[in-house]
Each structure stands twice: as C-alpha cells, then as structure tokens.
Design a protein around this motif. Structure first.
Motif, PDB file in Angstrom:
ATOM      1  N   ALA A 298      29.886   1.248  47.845  1.00 20.00           N
ATOM      2  CA  ALA A 298      30.698   0.193  48.457  1.00 20.00           C
ATOM      3  C   ALA A 298      30.712   0.331  49.976  1.00 20.00           C
ATOM      4  N   ALA A 299      30.638   1.577  50.464  1.00 25.88           N
ATOM      5  CA  ALA A 299      30.627   1.828  51.913  1.00 25.88           C
ATOM      6  C   ALA A 299      29.208   1.787  52.487  1.00 25.88           C
ATOM      7  N   GLU A 300      28.227   1.490  51.644  1.00 29.14           N
ATOM      8  CA  GLU A 300      26.816   1.427  52.019  1.00 29.14           C
ATOM      9  C   GLU A 300      26.309   2.752  52.580  1.00 29.14           C
ATOM     10  N   ASN A 301      26.829   3.843  52.044  1.00 26.94           N
ATOM     11  CA  ASN A 301      26.374   5.185  52.384  1.00 26.94           C
ATOM     12  C   ASN A 301      25.410   5.609  51.272  1.00 26.94           C
ATOM     13  N   TRP A 302      24.156   5.194  51.395  1.00 32.71           N
ATOM     14  CA  TRP A 302      23.187   5.314  50.307  1.00 32.71           C
ATOM     15  C   TRP A 302      22.849   6.764  49.977  1.00 32.71           C
ATOM     16  N   ASP A 303      22.690   7.613  50.972  1.00 30.48           N
ATOM     17  CA  ASP A 303      22.363   9.019  50.718  1.00 30.48           C
ATOM     18  C   ASP A 303      23.488   9.721  49.965  1.00 30.48           C
ATOM     19  N   GLU A 304      24.724   9.470  50.391  1.00 30.08           N
ATOM     20  CA  GLU A 304      25.876  10.083  49.713  1.00 30.08           C
ATOM     21  C   GLU A 304      25.999   9.542  48.288  1.00 30.08           C
ATOM     22  N   ALA A 305      25.719   8.262  48.097  1.00 33.48           N
ATOM     23  CA  ALA A 305      25.770   7.682  46.746  1.00 33.48           C
ATOM     24  C   ALA A 305      24.768   8.381  45.830  1.00 33.48           C
ATOM     25  N   ILE A 306      23.560   8.584  46.319  1.00 31.10           N
ATOM     26  CA  ILE A 306      22.538   9.263  45.511  1.00 31.10           C
ATOM     27  C   ILE A 306      22.981  10.683  45.193  1.00 31.10           C
ATOM     28  N   ARG A 307      23.532  11.383  46.181  1.00 29.20           N
ATOM     29  CA  ARG A 307      23.975  12.760  45.962  1.00 29.20           C
ATOM     30  C   ARG A 307      25.069  12.834  44.893  1.00 29.20           C
ATOM     31  N   ALA A 308      26.093  12.004  45.037  1.00 28.33           N
ATOM     32  CA  ALA A 308      27.218  12.042  44.094  1.00 28.33           C
ATOM     33  C   ALA A 308      26.794  11.581  42.697  1.00 28.33           C
ATOM     34  N   LEU A 309      26.035  10.502  42.642  1.00 29.04           N
ATOM     35  CA  LEU A 309      25.624   9.984  41.334  1.00 29.04           C
ATOM     36  C   LEU A 309      24.634  10.922  40.642  1.00 29.04           C
ATOM     37  N   SER A 310      23.850  11.655  41.416  1.00 25.82           N
ATOM     38  CA  SER A 310      22.942  12.638  40.818  1.00 25.82           C
ATOM     39  C   SER A 310      23.718  13.767  40.159  1.00 25.82           C
ATOM     40  N   LEU A 311      24.877  14.101  40.693  1.00 25.43           N
ATOM     41  CA  LEU A 311      25.742  15.087  40.045  1.00 25.43           C
ATOM     42  C   LEU A 311      26.363  14.507  38.779  1.00 25.43           C
ATOM     43  N   ALA A 312      26.768  13.241  38.844  1.00 26.93           N
ATOM     44  CA  ALA A 312      27.360  12.595  37.674  1.00 26.93           C
ATOM     45  C   ALA A 312      26.357  12.474  36.536  1.00 26.93           C
ATOM     46  N   VAL A 313      25.092  12.221  36.871  1.00 27.58           N
ATOM     47  CA  VAL A 313      24.080  12.052  35.828  1.00 27.58           C
ATOM     48  C   VAL A 313      23.798  13.373  35.106  1.00 27.58           C
ATOM     49  N   LEU A 314      24.098  14.493  35.734  1.00 28.00           N
ATOM     50  CA  LEU A 314      23.931  15.783  35.060  1.00 28.00           C
ATOM     51  C   LEU A 314      24.880  15.908  33.873  1.00 28.00           C
ATOM     52  N   ARG A 315      26.066  15.318  34.000  1.00 30.47           N
ATOM     53  CA  ARG A 315      27.039  15.350  32.909  1.00 30.47           C
ATOM     54  C   ARG A 315      26.859  14.203  31.922  1.00 30.47           C
ATOM     55  N   ASP A 316      26.255  13.122  32.362  1.00 28.19           N
ATOM     56  CA  ASP A 316      26.081  11.947  31.501  1.00 28.19           C
ATOM     57  C   ASP A 316      24.667  11.399  31.699  1.00 28.19           C
ATOM     58  N   PRO A 317      23.666  12.107  31.184  1.00 30.87           N
ATOM     59  CA  PRO A 317      22.272  11.762  31.501  1.00 30.87           C
ATOM     60  C   PRO A 317      21.780  10.448  30.892  1.00 30.87           C
ATOM     61  N   PHE A 318      22.489   9.889  29.941  1.00 30.28           N
ATOM     62  CA  PHE A 318      22.026   8.658  29.294  1.00 30.28           C
ATOM     63  C   PHE A 318      22.862   7.449  29.702  1.00 30.28           C
ATOM     64  N   ASN A 319      23.484   7.507  30.859  1.00 26.52           N
ATOM     65  CA  ASN A 319      24.343   6.431  31.334  1.00 26.52           C
ATOM     66  C   ASN A 319      23.508   5.433  32.141  1.00 26.52           C
ATOM     67  N   ALA A 320      23.371   4.234  31.619  1.00 26.78           N
ATOM     68  CA  ALA A 320      22.564   3.204  32.272  1.00 26.78           C
ATOM     69  C   ALA A 320      23.170   2.764  33.600  1.00 26.78           C
TER      70      ALA A 320
END
Length: 190
Positions: free
Chosen positions: A79-101
């Motif tokens: 939402a803040a258009e901070n693309w690098d931070e979004a990738i970093r945070a979401l990459s951590l989230a995907v470790l816990r939920d790897p099949f989340n579309a």
C-alpha cells in the motif's frame, strides 16, 4: 476375510460416532477438541477465510491478515509502494503458508512494479497453480503480457476472468481497459 472384519469394524465405529454426534453434538465436539488438543474458541471456521483478496484492499487489515504479522506487513508495504520491503515481508509469510495464492500474487506484483518481469511471471503462475480462479493473479498476468507485447495472451487471461466472474467484476473492467487503450501500470522502461 480379515479385510471384511476390519471394514465392518471401521464402519461400526463410524456409525456409532456419527450417532453420538447427532445425539449430543456439543459434548462430542468438546471430546474431539480435547482429544486433539485444540479448543473450539481458537479454531476458525472455513467460511471466514477469504477466497482471494483484491489489490484495492491493500491498506485494510482483515482478521485473517492479523494472524500473520509478515503478511500484514507485506500488505502495508504494498500500500505504501515499498516494493522491496513487501517482497521481504511476504517472502517470510510464504515460508509459513507456502500454498497461499494471495501471497504469491502480491510478491509477483511487487516484482512487477520493480520491473523484474521474470520473477513476477513465476509468482503469478504459482498463484494460479494454487488457485486457478484467482482474479488478481489473472489480471496481473494479463497486464504483464501486455508489458511484454503479447496482447493475445492478455486476451486469454481476460477470457479466463470472464469465466470466473459470472457478473462483471473490477478485474474484467480493468484488463479490458488496459487491452483496449494499451495502457497499464507501470510504464516499463523502453
């Protein structure tokens, strides 16, 4: 012979269990949750889980997003258009939920906005592997095909969206407009 006995025993237990459940549902549920080590208060009903979220909800905090702080942080970064931070945070989230579309779609979108088209394509396709009816991933993949100069493939994504949305939805309107006008976000470098 042994298979028949085992099958009959299993069927008997199944029938007895269902009879007990019908006769005394609340007590049976407490017994099962106690046996499994969970409580009825902490379990979420499947109906409360979102099927997919749209990019227009980026700034909002749904109950589901609050369950994973990295997912929520990734959405705030988008939402803040901070693309690098979004990738970093979401990459951590995907470790816990790897099949989340949704997570795959959001990571793809952040890569797209950074003009990293290869990773964006991979994440969109991964999102569609997990959920072929994911409207956001279909829209963003169509947008990516337009950026790559492949309007026919964008049309294919539009056709898929029209099958998914039985009534007109925002994603159809956006992708139709992008295809018709040749404009999409963001403008890619020459």
């Amino acid at each position: 012979m042994m298979r028949r006995i085992a099958s009959a025993t299993f069927l008997g237990v199944l029938i007895a269990g269902s009879s007990l459940y019908v006769a005394n549902g609340a007590a049976w549920q407490k017994a099962i949750t106690g046996w499994l080590g969970t409580s009825a208060e902490t379990t979420l009903a499947a109906e409360t889980w979102p099927i997919c979220t749209s990019m227009t909800e980026l700034g909002s905090e749904s109950d589901w997003a609050q369950l994973d702080p990295d997912f929520a942080a990734g959405k705030r970064a988008l939402a803040a258009e901070n693309w690098d931070e979004a990738i970093r945070a979401l990459s951590l989230a995907v470790l816990r939920d790897p099949f989340n579309a949704d997570i795959q779609n959001y990571i793809g979108y952040a890569h797209y906005r950074l003009r990293q088209l290869g990773p964006a394509m991979g994440h969109y396709q991964q999102a569609l592997t997990f959920n072929p009816r994911h409207r956001g991933a279909r829209t963003h993949l169509g947008e990516l095909f337009l950026a790559l100069g492949e309007p026919r493939k964008a049309q294919d994504q539009l056709a898929a969206l029209k099958e998914i949305c039985l009534i007109s939805c925002d994603e159809i309107a956006y992708l139709e407009h992008a295809i018709d006008t040749g404009t999409w976000r963001p403008a890619l470098p020459e």
